[in-house]
Design a protein around this motif. Structure first.
Motif, short mmCIF file in Angstrom:
data_model
loop_
_atom_site.label_atom_id
_atom_site.label_comp_id
_atom_site.label_asym_id
_atom_site.label_seq_id
_atom_site.Cartn_x
_atom_site.Cartn_y
_atom_site.Cartn_z
N VAL A 127 61.66 65.22 -1.66
CA VAL A 127 61.44 66.22 -1.91
C VAL A 127 63.11 67.24 -1.71
O VAL A 127 63.38 67.56 -2.72
N ARG A 131 65.01 68.82 -5.01
CA ARG A 131 65.64 69.43 -4.53
C ARG A 131 67.26 69.59 -4.79
O ARG A 131 67.52 69.76 -5.29
N SER A 137 63.10 73.83 -8.65
CA SER A 137 62.61 74.42 -7.87
C SER A 137 61.53 74.10 -6.66
O SER A 137 61.33 73.03 -6.94
N VAL A 138 61.49 74.44 -5.79
CA VAL A 138 60.27 74.66 -4.64
C VAL A 138 59.02 74.25 -5.64
O VAL A 138 58.29 72.88 -5.04
N ARG A 139 59.35 75.50 -6.20
CA ARG A 139 57.87 75.87 -7.23
C ARG A 139 57.91 74.26 -7.92
O ARG A 139 56.30 73.47 -8.64
N GLU A 149 53.21 73.84 -2.23
CA GLU A 149 54.26 74.99 -1.74
C GLU A 149 55.14 75.04 -0.91
O GLU A 149 55.96 74.12 -0.06
N VAL A 152 56.49 71.60 0.60
CA VAL A 152 57.46 70.90 -0.02
C VAL A 152 58.65 71.83 1.03
O VAL A 152 59.59 71.42 1.40
N LYS A 153 58.54 72.99 0.96
CA LYS A 153 59.45 73.64 2.09
C LYS A 153 59.44 72.85 3.74
O LYS A 153 60.37 73.13 4.32
N LEU A 156 60.66 69.81 3.35
CA LEU A 156 62.97 70.20 2.47
C LEU A 156 63.50 70.38 4.49
O LEU A 156 64.21 70.28 4.76
#
Length: 173
Positions: A127, A131, A137-139, A149, A152-153, A156
C-alpha cells in the motif's frame, strides 16, 4: 446435515469422498490453477461444504457436481488474483525504471527508504508503494487490491509510522 461423509485419517467426518476430491482437483487443474495450489482448492471446497452444513442448509443433491462448480469458481478467483498481482508487479517495475535525483544526500535517503521498505510486511509495503510511488488514491488502492478503504488507510498509517521510526533509528532524517 450432509448425508455422504467419509472418515478422514484423523477420525473427523469428511464431506468429500476420494472421487469428489479427484474431481475438484481435476476441475482446478483444468482451470489453470497451479499444481502447488490444488490442495488449497480442495480445502476451500471442503470448507464451503462444511460452512453450508454449519448454517443448517441442506446438502446439495449432487455433492460432486456442486463441488465441481465451486472449484470452477475458485479457479476463476485464483486467475483474477494472479492477474491483479501481475498488473501491480508491472506497475512497480515501471516505477523502478524512473530516474532518481542525483546527489549524495538523496542517494543515502533513497537507500535507507529502500531498506526500510524491504523490512515492512508485504501488505504494508504494497500500500505504501502504491500510494506514494504509483500515486494511487486510497480508493484506487482499495479497488486494485480488492480490500476496504479503511484497511488501506490503516495499513498506510502503520507503514508510514514504521518507516518513519526506521529512518529516525538510522539517523537518516
Amino acid at each position: 446435515m450432509l448425508r455422504r461423509r467419509t472418515r478422514s485419517a484423523q477420525g473427523v467426518d469428511d464431506p468429500l469422498d476420494a472421487a469428489q476430491e479427484r474431481r475438484v482437483r481435476a476441475v482446478d487443474a483444468l482451470g489453470g490453477v497451479a499444481q502447488a495450489d490444488l490442495p488449497d482448492g480442495v480445502q476451500q471446497v471442503r470448507l464451503r461444504l462444511l460452512e453450508r452444513a454449519a448454517k443448517g442448509d441442506e446438502a446439495p443433491r449432487d455433492v460432486s457436481a456442486w463441488a465441481a462448480v465451486v472449484a470452477s469458481n475458485l479457479a476463476m478467483d485464483w486467475h483474477r488474483a494472479k492477474h491483479r498481482q501481475q498488473r501491480l508487479g508491472e506497475r512497480l517495475a515501471g516505477l523502478r525504471q524512473l530516474e532518481h535525483p542525483s546527489g549524495e544526500d538523496s542517494s543515502v535517503l533513497s537507500l535507507a527508504v529502500a531498506q526500510g521498505l524491504d523490512e515492512l510486511p508485504d501488505a504494508h509495503r504494497q500500500v505504501l508503494v502504491l500510494r506514494f510511488y504509483a500515486d494511487l488514491s486510497v480508493r484506487g488502492i482499495a479497488e486494485e487490491l480488492g480490500i476496504p478503504e479503511g484497511t488501506v488507510k490503516s495499513r498506510l498509517h502503520s507503514a508510514v509510522r514504521a518507516l518513519r521510526a526506521r529512518l529516525h533509528e538510522d539517523e537518516v532524517v
